[in-house]
Design a protein around this motif. Sequence first.
Motif, PDB file in Angstrom:
ATOM      1  N   SER A 273       0.745  -1.155  -0.054  1.00 57.60           N
ATOM      2  CA  SER A 273       0.079  -0.097   0.040  1.00 57.60           C
ATOM      3  C   SER A 273       0.810   1.435   0.111  1.00 57.60           C
ATOM      4  O   SER A 273       1.723   1.385   0.848  1.00 57.60           O
ATOM      5  N   PRO A 274       0.555   2.263  -0.881  1.00 58.01           N
ATOM      6  CA  PRO A 274       1.389   3.492  -0.861  1.00 58.01           C
ATOM      7  C   PRO A 274       1.108   4.186   0.461  1.00 58.01           C
ATOM      8  O   PRO A 274       1.816   5.307   0.574  1.00 58.01           O
ATOM      9  N   SER A 275      -0.088   4.032   1.113  1.00 61.42           N
ATOM     10  CA  SER A 275      -0.032   4.588   2.403  1.00 61.42           C
ATOM     11  C   SER A 275      -0.054   3.809   3.643  1.00 61.42           C
ATOM     12  O   SER A 275      -0.337   3.995   4.699  1.00 61.42           O
ATOM     13  N   ALA A 276       1.126   3.004   3.423  1.00 62.39           N
ATOM     14  CA  ALA A 276       1.413   1.992   4.754  1.00 62.39           C
ATOM     15  C   ALA A 276       2.164   2.826   5.729  1.00 62.39           C
ATOM     16  O   ALA A 276       1.887   2.346   7.012  1.00 62.39           O
ATOM     17  N   GLN A 277       2.681   4.027   5.544  1.00 60.80           N
ATOM     18  CA  GLN A 277       3.239   4.845   6.522  1.00 60.80           C
ATOM     19  C   GLN A 277       4.497   3.927   7.281  1.00 60.80           C
ATOM     20  O   GLN A 277       4.463   4.200   8.427  1.00 60.80           O
ATOM     21  N   ARG A 278       5.471   3.565   6.358  1.00 60.66           N
ATOM     22  CA  ARG A 278       6.273   2.516   6.921  1.00 60.66           C
ATOM     23  C   ARG A 278       7.542   3.669   7.573  1.00 60.66           C
ATOM     24  O   ARG A 278       7.576   4.670   6.976  1.00 60.66           O
ATOM     25  N   ILE A 279       8.097   3.112   8.485  1.00 60.90           N
ATOM     26  CA  ILE A 279       9.374   3.708   9.177  1.00 60.90           C
ATOM     27  C   ILE A 279      10.447   2.523   8.713  1.00 60.90           C
ATOM     28  O   ILE A 279      10.257   1.392   9.206  1.00 60.90           O
ATOM     29  N   ASP A 280      11.083   3.048   7.735  1.00 63.82           N
ATOM     30  CA  ASP A 280      12.179   2.099   7.261  1.00 63.82           C
ATOM     31  C   ASP A 280      13.822   2.295   8.200  1.00 63.82           C
ATOM     32  O   ASP A 280      14.282   3.362   8.027  1.00 63.82           O
ATOM     33  N   VAL A 281      13.921   1.315   9.147  1.00 68.70           N
ATOM     34  CA  VAL A 281      15.235   1.655   9.864  1.00 68.70           C
ATOM     35  C   VAL A 281      16.494   0.921   9.173  1.00 68.70           C
ATOM     36  O   VAL A 281      17.330   0.974  10.015  1.00 68.70           O
TER      37      VAL A 281
ATOM     38  N   LEU B  12       7.324   2.263  -1.826  1.00 69.15           N
ATOM     39  CA  LEU B  12       7.084   1.166  -0.807  1.00 69.15           C
ATOM     40  C   LEU B  12       6.100   1.865   0.363  1.00 69.15           C
ATOM     41  O   LEU B  12       5.698   0.900   1.281  1.00 69.15           O
ATOM     42  N   GLY B  13       5.587   2.945   0.168  1.00 75.28           N
ATOM     43  CA  GLY B  13       4.708   3.480   1.126  1.00 75.28           C
ATOM     44  C   GLY B  13       5.434   3.784   2.335  1.00 75.28           C
ATOM     45  O   GLY B  13       4.869   3.507   3.572  1.00 75.28           O
ATOM     46  N   THR B  14       6.670   4.209   2.374  1.00 77.87           N
ATOM     47  CA  THR B  14       7.534   4.446   3.524  1.00 77.87           C
ATOM     48  C   THR B  14       7.616   5.936   3.908  1.00 77.87           C
ATOM     49  O   THR B  14       7.959   6.961   2.875  1.00 77.87           O
ATOM     50  N   THR B  15       7.194   6.442   4.975  1.00 72.49           N
ATOM     51  CA  THR B  15       7.045   7.924   5.309  1.00 72.49           C
ATOM     52  C   THR B  15       8.463   8.242   5.863  1.00 72.49           C
ATOM     53  O   THR B  15       8.830   9.493   5.230  1.00 72.49           O
ATOM     54  N   THR B  16       9.202   7.654   6.731  1.00 67.47           N
ATOM     55  CA  THR B  16      10.335   8.024   7.179  1.00 67.47           C
ATOM     56  C   THR B  16      11.691   6.779   6.975  1.00 67.47           C
ATOM     57  O   THR B  16      11.009   5.860   7.137  1.00 67.47           O
TER      58      THR B  16
END
Length: 349
Positions: free
Chosen positions: A2-10, A51-55
């Motif tokens: 989902s483009p709105s997944a709002q993932r945080i990629d560490v 990937l739907g990643t916010t940060t």
Amino acid sequence: MSPSAQRIDVHHHVVPAFYRDELAKAGIADAGGRALPDWSPESALHLMDLLGTTTSILSVSTPGTGFLTAPAEAARLARRLNDHCAALVSDHPGRFGFFATLPMPDAHASADEAVRALDDLRADGVTLLANNRGTYLGVDGQDPLWQTLDDRGAVVFIHPAELPAPPVDGIPAFAADFLLDTTRAAYLLVRNGIPRRFPKVRFILSHAGGFVPYSSHRMALTIANDTARSPLDVLDDFRSFYFDTALSSSPAALPTLLAFARPGHILFGSDWPFAPTPAGQYFASGLDSHVAPDALRAVNRANAETLFPRLATAALTPPPALSAPARLRHAAQRTGARLVFKLLQPRTD
């Protein structure tokens, strides 16, 4: 995906041009058997939106500063890298954070740079390679660094490096050796009591911890026999680690990780740009396909918000408005990634 997944990629790497130049001067053109990839804020943000990643929390991959044998030069490069990452965070509010680079294996210089990066630059944590020129995390002589990090309740992102042994022809380090390198560091940290002596340090293990979840009981019994500790206590120390999903959210690896990790201790990771965009899409599809919705929301974002409270209070940056052709292209890429993931799963008969 989902483009709105709002993932945080560490687990997202930065490769500044000046760092690439320093590596080239030392005759280094790859990391772990992968050619050094290009990186720019624009290309990173494109991947993140896909990937739907916010940060994304930026980090420098192997070899860090360990290829510089002069301590002053390593410390100087670490400072330059950290200043560069802090500027990227400032220039792109809400989109980036960073783990500071430390000039290991010099524990004292690393403690000094950790203080500067965490206190002055507001780094989200620090990156430590599993081994630096053959010196592993967890060995004697590193207490000044652990104490500094414990005093600040710091997050430590442990990334693998090349093994301190000759490579095997035909096996690139990133494919197998990296997993062993992470496992070795985790083993020594637990065996030598670092998580118990410095309980405020939060450790993230890359790539689902290497072999840690799969081999945890075998390693726990070995350490218990070696140290006269309870196997349950040793297992508890292994379960104190956090784990990212970079290149690891497959139907073979995910069940073991989900069964072993403590609740709240699994975090989303992409390993971009060393893992190219198709690989990021492939494993993100695996995560989306094999984790229940509530657990998926936790892995994508909520667990990281607990570990990094500033991200829980920051206003979410809305995704950029895309043109109709760009939206269609992104949708096609996501659909293609899901299809490829399904086609590559092993047969069950």
